[in-house]
Enzyme design. Structure first.
Site: not given
Ligand SMILES: *Cc1c(COP(=O)(O)O)cnc(C)c1O
Length: 360
Positions: A101, A171, A195
């Site tokens: 990511w 993030d 999540k």
């Molecule tokens: C799932 C995830 C993403 C992507 O999320 P989207 O909603 O599909 O854009 C980005 N960063 C992390 C750490 C993730 O777990």
């Protein structure tokens, strides 16, 4: 059969939250209709919007220096919006890359302006997070970006690294609200809800107001954090049902005792799964180095791919779903988000012991 939901995202939601949503679905607060069918300008939705923001701030102990925004486009949209707002010409954005990511976030920033890799643990396919001492910043970077938990490789920072003198952007999509953290170290952090916070469709962004003032003003309105802050996340139609669910999930976290209770619960859950790896005598090989192990996504390999396939299908037959590793890395990934119950981790650990005894 009891289903144990190890899906990586969208992921398990608290049973109590789903039941509440079901009970309120056809008639929200005596209005004779669903929250799905109401204006986002209604007093009912405005109350949800305000309550979700207040709960989010209270759970994290966020001061009024921060705004909390409910946006769309997932964390992936934030990968682009962060540089669009803050990577002004003449500046460099620094990225600490600890997994897939972080790579994606960096790729998007490269489309916008100048970037630098401040640290990377790519060697060996991201088995650890970089040590804070490995982070090398550019001169006066616009910001430095980190990923607190790498969902695919299953590596997590034990703590938010203290990086002084530069705005830190994080993030936190896959470990937000999993444990207390020092949010004051962050100028901006964001998380797609699917999540740990709720259903897909809403992304929570917390942004320091002083940092927001530095954002460029010449962007299309919809891409500007200032627009969403000025309009209390109601600039355009928000994903009302996702925000409603988010509010219920935050209420559920409060009722369980907040983030320190969540941290204890998550530590116990992760310990059950990692202990099964560690006592298998090398049958299961954890991907992450022990010091970087994620409490949210436990990743491991078996002696060969055919055993991995068998593991996934036999687990599925016992109600344990979502265990196949990400298509880019293979192996097994057990996602242990907040809403997953401890009994699911116990069931998985027992299954792992039995599978290793049979095939080891
Ligand atoms: C799932 C995830 C993403 C992507 O999320 P989207 O909603 O599909 O854009 C980005 N960063 C992390 C750490 C993730 O777990």
């Amino acid at each position: 059969m009891t289903i144990h939901n190890f899906n990586p995202g969208p992921a398990v939601l608290p049973r109590a939250v789903l039941e509440r949503a079901q009970a309120e679905l056809l008639d929200y607060q005596g209005r004779g209709m669903s929250i799905l069918e109401m204006s986002h300008r209604s007093k009912e939705y405005e109350a949800i919007n305000a309550r979700a923001e207040a709960r989010f701030k209270a759970l994290l102990g966020l001061s009024d220096d921060y705004r909390v925004l409910f946006m769309q486009g997932g964390a992936s949209a934030q990968f682009a919006l962060v540089p669009l707002n803050f990577l002004v010409p003449g500046k460099v954005a620094d990225y600490v890359v600890s997994g897939s990511w972080g790579e994606k976030a960096l790729e998007e920033a490269r489309r916008v302006g100048r970037t630098a890799v401040a640290a990377s643990s790519a060697e060996g396919n991201y088995r650890r997070v970089p040590a804070p001492a490995e982070i090398r910043l550019s001169e006066e970077p616009a910001y430095v970006h980190i990923t607190t938990n790498e969902t695919i490789q299953g590596v997590q920072w034990a703590d938010i690294p203290a990086i002084e003198g530069v705005p830190v952007v994080a993030d936190m999509s896959s470990d937000i609200m999993a444990r207390p953290f020092d949010a004051s170290r962050l100028a901006l952090f964001y998380a797609g809800a699917q999540k740990n916070l709720g259903p897909a469709g809403v992304t929570v962004v917390a942004i320091n107001q002083g940092f927001m003032q530095q954002a460029r003003a010449d962007l299309p309105a919809i891409f500007s954090y200032k627009t969403h802050a000025k309009n209390n996340s109601l600039y355009n139609t928000p994903p009302v049902f996702a925000v409603y669910m988010l509010d219920l999930v935050l209420e559920w976290i409060e009722a369980l005792g907040g983030l320190s209770a969540m941290a204890e619960r998550n530590a116990r859950k992760a310990a059950l799964v990692y202990a099964a790896i560690d006592r298998s005598g090398g049958f299961y090989r954890g991907h992450a180095e022990p010091g970087s192990r994620s409490q949210m996504n436990a990743t491991f390999r078996l002696p060969d791919e055919s055993l991995e396939k068998r593991f996934v299908s036999e687990a599925q037959a016992e109600g344990m779903v979502g265990l196949a590793g990400h298509r880019s890395v293979g192996g097994i990934r057990a996602s242990l988000y907040n809403a997953l119950e401890e009994q699911s981790c116990l069931a998985l650990a027992q299954f792992m012991d039995a599978f290793a005894a049979k095939h080891g």
